[in-house]
Design a protein around this motif. Structure first.
Motif, mmCIF file in Angstrom:
data_model
loop_
_atom_site.group_PDB
_atom_site.id
_atom_site.type_symbol
_atom_site.label_atom_id
_atom_site.label_comp_id
_atom_site.label_asym_id
_atom_site.label_seq_id
_atom_site.Cartn_x
_atom_site.Cartn_y
_atom_site.Cartn_z
ATOM 1 N N ASP A 102 -27.499 9.494 40.462
ATOM 2 C CA ASP A 102 -27.060 8.370 39.612
ATOM 3 C C ASP A 102 -26.226 8.836 38.430
ATOM 4 O OD1 ASP A 102 -28.940 9.544 37.960
ATOM 5 O OD2 ASP A 102 -30.202 7.762 37.763
ATOM 6 N N GLY A 103 -26.028 10.167 38.282
ATOM 7 C CA GLY A 103 -25.200 10.703 37.209
ATOM 8 C C GLY A 103 -25.831 10.638 35.836
ATOM 9 N N SER A 104 -27.116 10.310 35.747
ATOM 10 C CA SER A 104 -27.754 10.149 34.443
ATOM 11 C C SER A 104 -27.723 11.457 33.655
ATOM 12 C CB SER A 104 -29.194 9.672 34.607
ATOM 13 O OG SER A 104 -29.930 10.590 35.412
ATOM 14 N N GLU A 122 -14.718 5.145 38.594
ATOM 15 C CA GLU A 122 -15.441 6.114 37.779
ATOM 16 C C GLU A 122 -15.497 5.678 36.320
ATOM 17 O OE1 GLU A 122 -16.070 10.836 36.796
ATOM 18 O OE2 GLU A 122 -14.298 10.265 37.951
ATOM 19 N N VAL A 123 -14.459 5.057 35.822
ATOM 20 C CA VAL A 123 -14.505 4.527 34.450
ATOM 21 C C VAL A 123 -15.668 3.547 34.317
ATOM 22 C CG1 VAL A 123 -13.289 3.090 32.766
ATOM 23 C CG2 VAL A 123 -12.042 4.870 34.014
ATOM 24 N N ARG A 124 -15.840 2.681 35.290
ATOM 25 C CA ARG A 124 -16.930 1.700 35.243
ATOM 26 C C ARG A 124 -18.287 2.388 35.362
ATOM 27 N NH1 ARG A 124 -13.478 -2.373 39.089
ATOM 28 N NH2 ARG A 124 -12.251 -3.335 37.402
ATOM 29 N N ARG A 125 -18.346 3.442 36.175
ATOM 30 C CA ARG A 125 -19.586 4.217 36.285
ATOM 31 C C ARG A 125 -19.900 4.890 34.957
ATOM 32 N NH1 ARG A 125 -23.270 6.761 39.256
ATOM 33 N NH2 ARG A 125 -22.800 5.521 41.082
ATOM 34 N N ALA A 126 -18.872 5.383 34.269
ATOM 35 C CA ALA A 126 -19.086 6.017 32.965
ATOM 36 C C ALA A 126 -19.730 5.037 31.987
ATOM 37 C CB ALA A 126 -17.759 6.530 32.411
ATOM 38 N N ARG A 127 -19.268 3.805 31.996
ATOM 39 C CA ARG A 127 -19.847 2.797 31.095
ATOM 40 C C ARG A 127 -21.327 2.603 31.389
ATOM 41 N NH1 ARG A 127 -19.103 0.855 26.160
ATOM 42 N NH2 ARG A 127 -20.925 2.201 26.216
ATOM 43 N N ARG A 128 -21.697 2.520 32.669
ATOM 44 C CA ARG A 128 -23.105 2.328 33.026
ATOM 45 C C ARG A 128 -23.936 3.553 32.628
ATOM 46 N NH1 ARG A 128 -20.540 0.421 37.722
ATOM 47 N NH2 ARG A 128 -21.193 2.251 38.937
ATOM 48 N N THR A 129 -23.384 4.724 32.836
ATOM 49 C CA THR A 129 -24.120 5.955 32.547
ATOM 50 C C THR A 129 -24.361 6.113 31.051
ATOM 51 O OG1 THR A 129 -23.199 7.057 34.498
ATOM 52 C CG2 THR A 129 -24.057 8.476 32.748
ATOM 53 N N LEU A 130 -23.369 5.784 30.249
ATOM 54 C CA LEU A 130 -23.468 5.998 28.810
ATOM 55 C C LEU A 130 -24.166 4.861 28.084
ATOM 56 C CD1 LEU A 130 -19.921 7.530 28.229
ATOM 57 C CD2 LEU A 130 -22.106 8.741 28.419
ATOM 58 N N GLY A 131 -24.456 3.782 28.778
ATOM 59 C CA GLY A 131 -25.198 2.690 28.175
ATOM 60 C C GLY A 131 -24.328 1.795 27.331
ATOM 61 N N ASP A 132 -24.988 0.940 26.548
ATOM 62 C CA ASP A 132 -24.243 -0.091 25.809
ATOM 63 C C ASP A 132 -23.923 0.311 24.374
ATOM 64 O OD1 ASP A 132 -26.740 -0.203 24.696
ATOM 65 O OD2 ASP A 132 -27.139 -2.298 25.202
ATOM 66 N N VAL A 133 -24.000 1.606 24.067
ATOM 67 C CA VAL A 133 -23.654 2.069 22.721
ATOM 68 C C VAL A 133 -22.190 1.772 22.435
ATOM 69 C CG1 VAL A 133 -23.078 4.393 23.550
ATOM 70 C CG2 VAL A 133 -23.696 4.066 21.160
ATOM 71 N N ASP A 134 -21.905 1.401 21.187
ATOM 72 C CA ASP A 134 -20.520 1.150 20.783
ATOM 73 C C ASP A 134 -19.761 2.473 20.830
ATOM 74 O OD1 ASP A 134 -18.286 -0.191 19.804
ATOM 75 O OD2 ASP A 134 -18.829 0.204 17.726
ATOM 76 N N LEU A 135 -18.763 2.571 21.702
ATOM 77 C CA LEU A 135 -18.121 3.861 21.956
ATOM 78 C C LEU A 135 -16.624 3.687 22.188
ATOM 79 C CD1 LEU A 135 -19.054 6.823 22.198
ATOM 80 C CD2 LEU A 135 -19.253 6.477 24.663
ATOM 81 N N PRO A 136 -15.894 3.206 21.188
ATOM 82 C CA PRO A 136 -14.448 3.037 21.393
ATOM 83 C C PRO A 136 -13.765 4.376 21.625
ATOM 84 C CG PRO A 136 -15.009 2.774 19.082
ATOM 85 C CD PRO A 136 -16.305 2.847 19.826
ATOM 86 N N VAL A 137 -12.769 4.373 22.488
ATOM 87 C CA VAL A 137 -12.090 5.593 22.924
ATOM 88 C C VAL A 137 -10.939 5.905 21.968
ATOM 89 C CG1 VAL A 137 -10.714 6.597 24.799
ATOM 90 C CG2 VAL A 137 -12.767 5.261 25.322
#
Length: 408
Positions: A14-16, A77-92
């Motif tokens: 799951d990439g966790s 993979e971008v969408r998977r990254a969002r799921r893996t990193l959770g809902d923390v505010d993380l602007p690029v």
């Protein structure tokens, strides 16, 4: 073919990530690297994870190994990254398309990936969004489309302005194309234009290198990268050296060419901010690369791409088809990972931050490294600037040796 992936621990399906990697997420700048593995030809010196169309099976290539479907895999993979990193505010803060030749993809594909990153994470105001490009892979219309789609910085792989040097490097563009694409990029409204150069190619004279520098600087770029040719194991160049067909780059020749470049950059109004990089001002520095050198956080999307979050580093499977297959199956494309110890991270700070013009904080050194500093200062390789150590011009020529003294 490109060198093998390093060993490491398995990545969970799951990439966790470990909890400690996520603990301070958002406290450091966060960037995205997107690897585009396609090239028209394989350059003899390159050991990056790249493939020609023929190597991937041509027009009938598997999903993910086809240029026409590659953006879909990267977006997944971008969408998977969002799921893996959770809902923390993380602007690029930075996005960087590297390769390969990213601009072999349609502009709409590259800007769709930018759109997915924006949708999933958001972009900070004034975010730097870069694509690498070969001069013969874009025209004015393509650059217009890239700029309209949110890409604001372009880095052209010029390498040389001398035809026989380009031929030795297997580069396919006409040197006269470079000033044209720079002009088109300006007309398209790019905020920053960078040129990449290589010196030390077999058969390149000092006058050849001067010609390349003059041609590059005549384009008035905002940023220039100039790298010494390195003969990497497994490349065509390495095989040619082994057979005695071309000589290894000569250290004295490389030093002369570096000094010539540094002087030419300074006269043109560009100052060094990293050993191999010069910019017109602070705003023209490549912030994405500075994110690497400072040990910040980034997600690397694409086959073979490396990522780093909170002291955990991982890398994806290399082949584009295997990469796409994993994403389609709903599992992480990660091949392996490592959790860096505090000592690992300290060593990397010495290796990377010492290369920066702002230098290395002295408190990063251990007792052995600190004891080596006075001798390095006396030899004219380092200078103290407040609580930091900065490479001198001679020190930049011998940066690897300086690091070996600081990390025995």
């Amino acid at each position: 073919m490109p060198s093998a992936l390093p060993a490491g621990d398995p990545v969970p399906a799951d990439g966790s990530l470990p909890e400690e990697a996520l603990a301070q997420l958002g406290s450091r700048p966060f960037g995205f690297y997107v690897h585009v593995p396609f090239c028209t030809v394989r350059c003899g010196y390159c050991d990056f994870n790249t493939y020609t169309a023929e190597e991937l099976g041509g027009p009938g290539a598997a999903p993910g190994a086809s240029r026409s479907t590659y953006a879909e895999a990267a977006i997944a993979e971008v969408r998977r990254a969002r799921r893996t990193l959770g809902d923390v505010d993380l602007p690029v803060s930075t996005v960087f398309f590297g390769g390969g030749t990213p601009t072999l993809l349609a502009p709409a594909d590259l800007t769709a990936v930018v759109g997915a990153i924006r949708d999933e994470f958001g972009l900070v105001e004034g975010a730097e969004v870069t694509t690498e490009s070969n001069p013969d892979s874009v025209d004015l219309r393509a650059l217009d489309d890239l700029r309209a789609g949110g890409i604001n910085r372009v880095s052209f792989g010029m390498q040389s302005a001398v035809e026989h040097v380009l031929a030795t490097l297997d580069r396919t563009h006409d040197p006269q194309r470079v000033p044209a694409v720079v002009e088109w990029a300006r007309a398209a409204g790019f905020d920053q234009v960078s040129l990449d150069l290589i010196y030390g190619t077999p058969g390149e004279s000092l006058d050849d290198w001067r010609t390349s520098l003059d041609a590059a600087l005549a384009c008035e770029p905002d940023h220039v990268s100039a790298y010494a040719l390195i003969v990497e194991d497994g490349t065509a160049f390495a095989r040619m050296v082994r057979r005695g067909e071309v000589p290894m780059p000569d250290d004295d020749d490389l030093a002369d060419k570096y000094l010539l470049a540094d002087d030419a950059m300074e006269q043109a109004g560009l100052g060094w901010y990293e050993v191999s990089n010069w910019s017109r001002d602070d705003a023209s520095r490549c912030e994405h690369n500075r994110l690497y050198w400072r040990g910040d956080d980034w997600w690397g999307a694409g086959p073979g791409a490396h990522s780093h979050v909170g002291g955990t580093r991982w890398w994806n499977v290399k082949h584009p088809a295997a990469y796409a297959d994993r994403l389609a199956a709903g599992v992480s494309p990660g091949h392996a990972r490592e959790v860096l110890s505090a000592e690992d991270r300290r060593v990397e700070r010495v290796l990377l931050e010492l290369r920066l013009r702002e230098g290395l904080p002295t408190d990063v050194l251990d007792e052995v490294g600190a004891a080596a500093v006075p001798g390095l200062v006396e030899r004219g390789l380092l200078e103290r600037t407040g609580d930091r150590l900065v490479l001198t011009t001679t020190g930049r020529l011998l940066a690897d040796a300086v690091v070996r003294d600081l990390l025995p």
